[in-house]
Design a protein around this motif. Structure first.
Motif, mmCIF file in Angstrom:
data_model
loop_
_atom_site.group_PDB
_atom_site.id
_atom_site.type_symbol
_atom_site.label_atom_id
_atom_site.label_comp_id
_atom_site.label_asym_id
_atom_site.label_seq_id
_atom_site.Cartn_x
_atom_site.Cartn_y
_atom_site.Cartn_z
ATOM 1 N N LEU A 1 -14.021 -6.669 10.772
ATOM 2 C CA LEU A 1 -14.320 -6.279 9.397
ATOM 3 C C LEU A 1 -14.824 -7.511 8.653
ATOM 4 C CD1 LEU A 1 -11.051 -4.246 8.749
ATOM 5 C CD2 LEU A 1 -13.276 -3.362 9.452
ATOM 6 N N LEU A 2 -15.920 -7.355 7.936
ATOM 7 C CA LEU A 2 -16.503 -8.442 7.147
ATOM 8 C C LEU A 2 -16.713 -7.945 5.728
ATOM 9 C CD1 LEU A 2 -19.036 -8.842 9.898
ATOM 10 C CD2 LEU A 2 -17.815 -10.853 9.164
ATOM 11 N N THR A 3 -16.424 -8.768 4.739
ATOM 12 C CA THR A 3 -16.693 -8.344 3.371
ATOM 13 C C THR A 3 -18.206 -8.275 3.151
ATOM 14 O OG1 THR A 3 -16.328 -10.641 2.673
ATOM 15 C CG2 THR A 3 -14.518 -9.107 2.326
ATOM 16 N N GLU A 4 -18.636 -7.362 2.298
ATOM 17 C CA GLU A 4 -20.060 -7.106 2.075
ATOM 18 C C GLU A 4 -20.843 -8.340 1.633
ATOM 19 O OE1 GLU A 4 -20.372 -2.407 0.900
ATOM 20 O OE2 GLU A 4 -20.184 -3.867 -0.716
ATOM 21 N N LYS A 5 -20.167 -9.269 1.018
ATOM 22 C CA LYS A 5 -20.840 -10.485 0.552
ATOM 23 C C LYS A 5 -21.543 -11.200 1.708
ATOM 24 C CE LYS A 5 -20.007 -14.871 -1.739
ATOM 25 N NZ LYS A 5 -19.007 -15.787 -2.268
ATOM 26 N N PHE A 6 -20.926 -11.201 2.889
ATOM 27 C CA PHE A 6 -21.543 -11.850 4.038
ATOM 28 C C PHE A 6 -22.827 -11.137 4.446
ATOM 29 C CE2 PHE A 6 -17.018 -13.192 5.029
ATOM 30 C CZ PHE A 6 -17.205 -14.483 4.568
ATOM 31 N N GLY A 7 -22.833 -9.832 4.352
ATOM 32 C CA GLY A 7 -24.031 -9.070 4.677
ATOM 33 C C GLY A 7 -25.180 -9.363 3.728
ATOM 34 N N ARG A 8 -24.854 -9.611 2.475
ATOM 35 C CA ARG A 8 -25.884 -9.938 1.480
ATOM 36 C C ARG A 8 -26.358 -11.377 1.618
ATOM 37 N NH1 ARG A 8 -22.211 -7.341 -1.868
ATOM 38 N NH2 ARG A 8 -21.552 -9.321 -2.738
ATOM 39 N N GLU A 9 -25.438 -12.316 1.845
ATOM 40 C CA GLU A 9 -25.787 -13.735 1.860
ATOM 41 C C GLU A 9 -26.268 -14.242 3.218
ATOM 42 O OE1 GLU A 9 -22.769 -16.214 0.171
ATOM 43 O OE2 GLU A 9 -22.804 -15.146 -1.736
ATOM 44 N N PHE A 10 -25.731 -13.676 4.302
ATOM 45 C CA PHE A 10 -26.070 -14.177 5.629
ATOM 46 C C PHE A 10 -26.456 -13.045 6.589
ATOM 47 C CE2 PHE A 10 -22.421 -16.817 4.019
ATOM 48 C CZ PHE A 10 -23.189 -17.878 3.561
ATOM 49 N N PRO A 11 -27.412 -12.202 6.208
ATOM 50 C CA PRO A 11 -27.762 -11.071 7.080
ATOM 51 C C PRO A 11 -28.301 -11.513 8.437
ATOM 52 C CG PRO A 11 -29.399 -11.321 5.356
ATOM 53 C CD PRO A 11 -28.264 -12.255 5.031
ATOM 54 N N PRO B 1 -17.575 -6.862 19.823
ATOM 55 C CA PRO B 1 -16.939 -5.927 18.904
ATOM 56 C C PRO B 1 -17.940 -5.358 17.896
ATOM 57 C CG PRO B 1 -16.466 -8.161 18.188
ATOM 58 C CD PRO B 1 -17.255 -8.257 19.477
ATOM 59 N N LEU B 2 -17.538 -4.266 17.315
ATOM 60 C CA LEU B 2 -18.316 -3.622 16.271
ATOM 61 C C LEU B 2 -18.129 -4.403 14.977
ATOM 62 C CD1 LEU B 2 -19.993 -1.136 15.484
ATOM 63 C CD2 LEU B 2 -17.840 0.035 15.023
ATOM 64 N N LEU B 3 -19.220 -4.804 14.329
ATOM 65 C CA LEU B 3 -19.145 -5.530 13.054
ATOM 66 C C LEU B 3 -19.336 -4.536 11.918
ATOM 67 C CD1 LEU B 3 -21.337 -8.691 13.814
ATOM 68 C CD2 LEU B 3 -18.886 -8.401 14.117
ATOM 69 N N ILE B 4 -18.338 -4.438 11.047
ATOM 70 C CA ILE B 4 -18.377 -3.481 9.946
ATOM 71 C C ILE B 4 -18.209 -4.221 8.627
ATOM 72 C CG2 ILE B 4 -17.258 -1.491 8.880
ATOM 73 C CD1 ILE B 4 -16.351 -0.661 11.650
ATOM 74 N N GLU B 5 -19.133 -3.957 7.696
ATOM 75 C CA GLU B 5 -19.035 -4.545 6.363
ATOM 76 C C GLU B 5 -18.208 -3.623 5.475
ATOM 77 O OE1 GLU B 5 -22.873 -5.814 4.790
ATOM 78 O OE2 GLU B 5 -23.596 -5.891 6.864
ATOM 79 N N ILE B 6 -17.240 -4.215 4.778
ATOM 80 C CA ILE B 6 -16.369 -3.445 3.890
ATOM 81 C C ILE B 6 -16.476 -3.985 2.471
ATOM 82 C CG2 ILE B 6 -14.763 -2.831 5.731
ATOM 83 C CD1 ILE B 6 -12.863 -5.014 4.556
ATOM 84 N N PRO B 7 -16.232 -3.136 1.464
ATOM 85 C CA PRO B 7 -16.221 -3.627 0.081
ATOM 86 C C PRO B 7 -15.046 -4.570 -0.122
ATOM 87 C CG PRO B 7 -16.243 -1.219 0.160
ATOM 88 C CD PRO B 7 -16.023 -1.708 1.551
ATOM 89 N N ASP B 8 -15.194 -5.487 -1.059
ATOM 90 C CA ASP B 8 -14.076 -6.359 -1.389
ATOM 91 C C ASP B 8 -13.433 -5.881 -2.683
ATOM 92 O OD1 ASP B 8 -15.754 -7.204 -3.411
ATOM 93 O OD2 ASP B 8 -16.116 -9.181 -2.581
#
Length: 100
Positions: free
Chosen positions: A47-57, A70-77
């Protein structure tokens, strides 16, 4: 499951739910933690917070393309999601080409 979070609040909440994890803030730290987690064969979901998806796609895309598990899933913080309210419907519409 394992959490990589950019804030302590999300980390604490997930720890209370029984999910282990770490808090990182920098690009280099994120890459190091992802590489470390990928070596642990007992972890199937990261699980990764969405901020990582926005800043380091680019980092997330690189890991997603190279591996199936593993499956990488972005979650809201704690601030909520940065997505539109109907993001799931939009995603499905794009995927299958039909408007729901």
């Amino acid at each position: 499951m394992f959490l990589i979070s950019d804030n302590v609040d999300t980390y604490t909440g997930m720890r209370l739910a029984g999910v282990d994890g770490v808090v990182v803030h920098e690009r280099k730290e994120l890459r190091e933690q992802l590489e470390k987690v990928l070596q642990d064969k007992s972890i199937g979901i990261v699980l990764l917070t969405e901020k990582f998806g926005r800043e380091f796609p680019d980092i997330l895309d690189e890991f997603r393309l190279d591996r199936k598990i593993p499956l990488l899933i972005e979650i809201p913080d704690r601030h909520g999601t940065g997505r539109k309210k109907d993001f799931i419907t939009s995603y499905i519409t794009e995927a299958i080409g039909l408007k729901l």
